[in-house]
Design an enzyme around this catalytic site. Structure first.
Site, mmCIF file in Angstrom:
data_model
loop_
_atom_site.group_PDB
_atom_site.id
_atom_site.type_symbol
_atom_site.label_atom_id
_atom_site.label_comp_id
_atom_site.label_asym_id
_atom_site.label_seq_id
_atom_site.Cartn_x
_atom_site.Cartn_y
_atom_site.Cartn_z
ATOM 1 N N ASP A 42 0.819 -1.212 0.000
ATOM 2 C CA ASP A 42 0.000 0.000 0.000
ATOM 3 C C ASP A 42 0.847 1.254 0.000
ATOM 4 O O ASP A 42 2.042 1.208 -0.230
ATOM 5 C CB ASP A 42 -1.081 -0.037 1.084
ATOM 6 C CG ASP A 42 -0.551 -0.451 2.420
ATOM 7 O OD1 ASP A 42 0.580 -0.050 2.731
ATOM 8 O OD2 ASP A 42 -1.254 -1.190 3.129
ATOM 9 N N LYS A 64 -4.879 3.564 -0.910
ATOM 10 C CA LYS A 64 -5.907 4.520 -1.371
ATOM 11 C C LYS A 64 -5.602 4.936 -2.808
ATOM 12 O O LYS A 64 -4.465 5.186 -3.164
ATOM 13 C CB LYS A 64 -5.885 5.755 -0.477
ATOM 14 C CG LYS A 64 -6.371 5.484 0.915
ATOM 15 C CD LYS A 64 -6.965 6.765 1.524
ATOM 16 C CE LYS A 64 -7.489 6.500 2.906
ATOM 17 N NZ LYS A 64 -6.477 6.666 3.946
ATOM 18 N N MET A 177 0.072 9.929 12.743
ATOM 19 C CA MET A 177 -1.228 10.324 12.189
ATOM 20 C C MET A 177 -1.832 11.510 12.946
ATOM 21 O O MET A 177 -3.045 11.571 13.149
ATOM 22 C CB MET A 177 -2.216 9.138 12.219
ATOM 23 C CG MET A 177 -1.754 7.962 11.391
ATOM 24 S SD MET A 177 -2.847 6.542 11.533
ATOM 25 C CE MET A 177 -2.175 5.729 12.973
HETATM 26 N N1 SAH Z 1 3.104 1.059 10.484
HETATM 27 C C1 SAH Z 1 3.653 2.394 10.294
HETATM 28 C C2 SAH Z 1 2.706 3.471 10.763
HETATM 29 C C3 SAH Z 1 1.443 3.573 9.941
HETATM 30 S S1 SAH Z 1 0.427 4.902 10.455
HETATM 31 C C4 SAH Z 1 4.982 2.489 11.028
HETATM 32 O O1 SAH Z 1 5.317 1.629 11.850
HETATM 33 O O2 SAH Z 1 5.716 3.439 10.732
HETATM 34 C C5 SAH Z 1 0.933 6.161 9.338
HETATM 35 C C6 SAH Z 1 1.664 7.255 10.085
HETATM 36 O O3 SAH Z 1 3.031 6.902 10.266
HETATM 37 C C7 SAH Z 1 1.731 8.586 9.340
HETATM 38 O O4 SAH Z 1 0.546 9.332 9.513
HETATM 39 C C8 SAH Z 1 2.904 9.237 10.017
HETATM 40 O O5 SAH Z 1 2.552 9.754 11.284
HETATM 41 C C9 SAH Z 1 3.833 8.053 10.239
HETATM 42 N N2 SAH Z 1 4.811 7.930 9.141
HETATM 43 C C10 SAH Z 1 4.879 6.959 8.216
HETATM 44 N N3 SAH Z 1 5.928 7.159 7.371
HETATM 45 C C11 SAH Z 1 6.539 8.289 7.800
HETATM 46 C C12 SAH Z 1 7.675 9.031 7.373
HETATM 47 N N4 SAH Z 1 8.415 8.645 6.331
HETATM 48 N N5 SAH Z 1 8.003 10.157 8.049
HETATM 49 C C13 SAH Z 1 7.287 10.561 9.116
HETATM 50 N N6 SAH Z 1 6.210 9.903 9.573
HETATM 51 C C14 SAH Z 1 5.837 8.789 8.928
#
Ligand code: SAH
Length: 268
Positions: A42, A64, A177
Site C-alpha cells: 500500500d 488509497k 497520524m
Molecule cells: N506502520 C507504520 C505506521 C502507519 S500509520 C509504522 O510503523 O511506521 C501512518 C503514520 O506513520 C503517518 O501518519 C505518520 O505519522 C507516520 N509515518 C509513516 N511514514 C513516515 C515518514 N516517512 N516520516 C514521518 N512519519 C511517517
C-alpha cells in the site's frame, strides 16, 4: 548472516518495509520480497522496493486510489488468503512495522481463521526512525526513561478514548497520524499539565531526501508546522531539544530560523 531464506509456497509474510528509505528494510524482508510470487502493498511502503522483486511476480496495490473506492480491509484479507491458497508465496508489504498502527494484527487473525500460515517480519517503525533521523533520542539516561507512541487520529479533543492524563506523563511522546489534530493535541497537552514551552518537533517524510523538520514549543508548533503535511511524525518532550545538536541527516534541526527559546519544565 544466515543463509538465504526462501519464502514457502502457501504462506503470507507480513513484511515491515521501514519508514521510507528503501535501504531501511531488513535483510530478511528484502530476501523474501526478492523471491515472493505475489506482492501486496500500500501507500506508505516505498514503491522503489518493488524493483527488488522478480519480474514474474504479481504486484497488487491495495492502498488509497484517488477517485476510486479504496480496497477494504476484508478485501485485503481475502486477497492474501486466496493467493496463499493458490500455493503462492505472498509478501504483504507495509510501511514501517506491520504491528505498529499497520493493522497487522487484524490480518494475522484473518489468516489464522482461514488456516493460512503466516510469518511476521518486523520493520523499522517511523515512530523510531523519524526521531532517529532528526537526532532526537527517545530515551536518555537519567533524563527520559519512557516513550509512548500514540495515534493522533482519535485525539480530536472530543474522543473519550483519548487518555490525556496518561499522555502528558510520557517523557517522550511520539504521535503518528497527528497532523490534522496538531492544534487540538497541543492545546490539550497544555491543558492537562504539560508546560506550554515543552519542545516539539514535526518530522515530515522522515528518511527521504526531502525530509523536513520543524521545531517549536507546544504553544506555537501548530502555527509553525502548518505548511507540513502527512506523513509526518510529531515528537513532544525535552529530548527534542537534543536534536538541535544531534541532527545529522540533512541537519534539519540545525536551521537557525527554526531555533526557538525553550522553557520546558513540566508543570503540575
Ligand atoms: N506502520 C507504520 C505506521 C502507519 S500509520 C509504522 O510503523 O511506521 C501512518 C503514520 O506513520 C503517518 O501518519 C505518520 O505519522 C507516520 N509515518 C509513516 N511514514 C513516515 C515518514 N516517512 N516520516 C514521518 N512519519 C511517517
Amino acid at each position: 548472516m544466515k543463509s538465504q531464506s526462501h519464502p514457502s509456497p502457501g504462506t503470507v509474510y507480513l513484511i515491515g518495509a521501514g519508514p521510507g528509505d528503501p535501504d531501511l528494510i531488513t535483510v530478511r524482508g528484502a530476501e523474501i520480497l526478492k523471491a515472493a510470487d505475489v506482492i501486496v502493498y500500500d501507500r506508505l511502503a516505498n514503491p522503489e522496493l518493488l524493483s527488488y522483486t522478480r519480474t514474474e511476480s504479481e504486484h497488487i496495490y491495495v492502498g488509497k486510489r484517488p477517485g476510486k473506492p479504496s480496497v477494504s480491509q476484508s478485501q485485503i484479507n481475502e486477497i492474501l488468503a486466496s493467493k496463499a491458497r493458490e500455493e503462492k508465496s505472498v509478501a504483504r508489504l507495509k510501511g514501517g512495522d506491520s504491528f505498529v498502527f499497520g493493522r497487522g494484527g487484524e490480518e494475522c487473525e484473518a489468516l489464522a481463521a482461514s488456516g493460512v500460515p503466516y510469518e511476521v517480519v518486523p520493520g523499522i517503525s517511523s515512530s523510531l526512525a523519524a526521531p532517529a533521523y532528526a537526532g532526537i533520542p527517545l530515551t536518555y539516561r537519567n533524563e527520559a526513561r519512557s516513550f509512548t507512541v500514540v495515534t493522533g487520529h482519535i485525539l480530536d479533543g472530543e474522543n473519550p478514548c483519548a487518555n490525556w492524563e496518561y499522555l502528558v506523563h510520557a517523557d517522550t511522546l511520539v504521535i503518528l497520524m497527528g497532523m490534522r489534530n496538531l492544534g487540538v493535541i497541543s492545546e490539550k497537552l497544555i491543558q492537562f499539565g504539560r508546560h506550554p514551552g515543552t519542545p516539539v518537533a514535526v518530522i515530515e517524510r522522515a528518511t527521504y531526501e526531502e525530509q523536513n523538520v520543524v521545531a517549536g514549543r507546544l504553544d506555537n508548533i501548530a502555527d509553525r508546522a502548518k505548511e507540513l503535511s502527512s506523513p509526518a511524525t510529531i515528537v513532544v518532550g525535552e529530548m527534542v531539544e537534543k536534536g538541535r545538536e544531534l541532527a545529522w541527516f540533512r541537519k534539519n534541526l540545525d536551521q537557525p530560523e527554526l531555533q526557538v527559546e525553550f522553557n520546558s519544565k513540566f508543570v503540575g
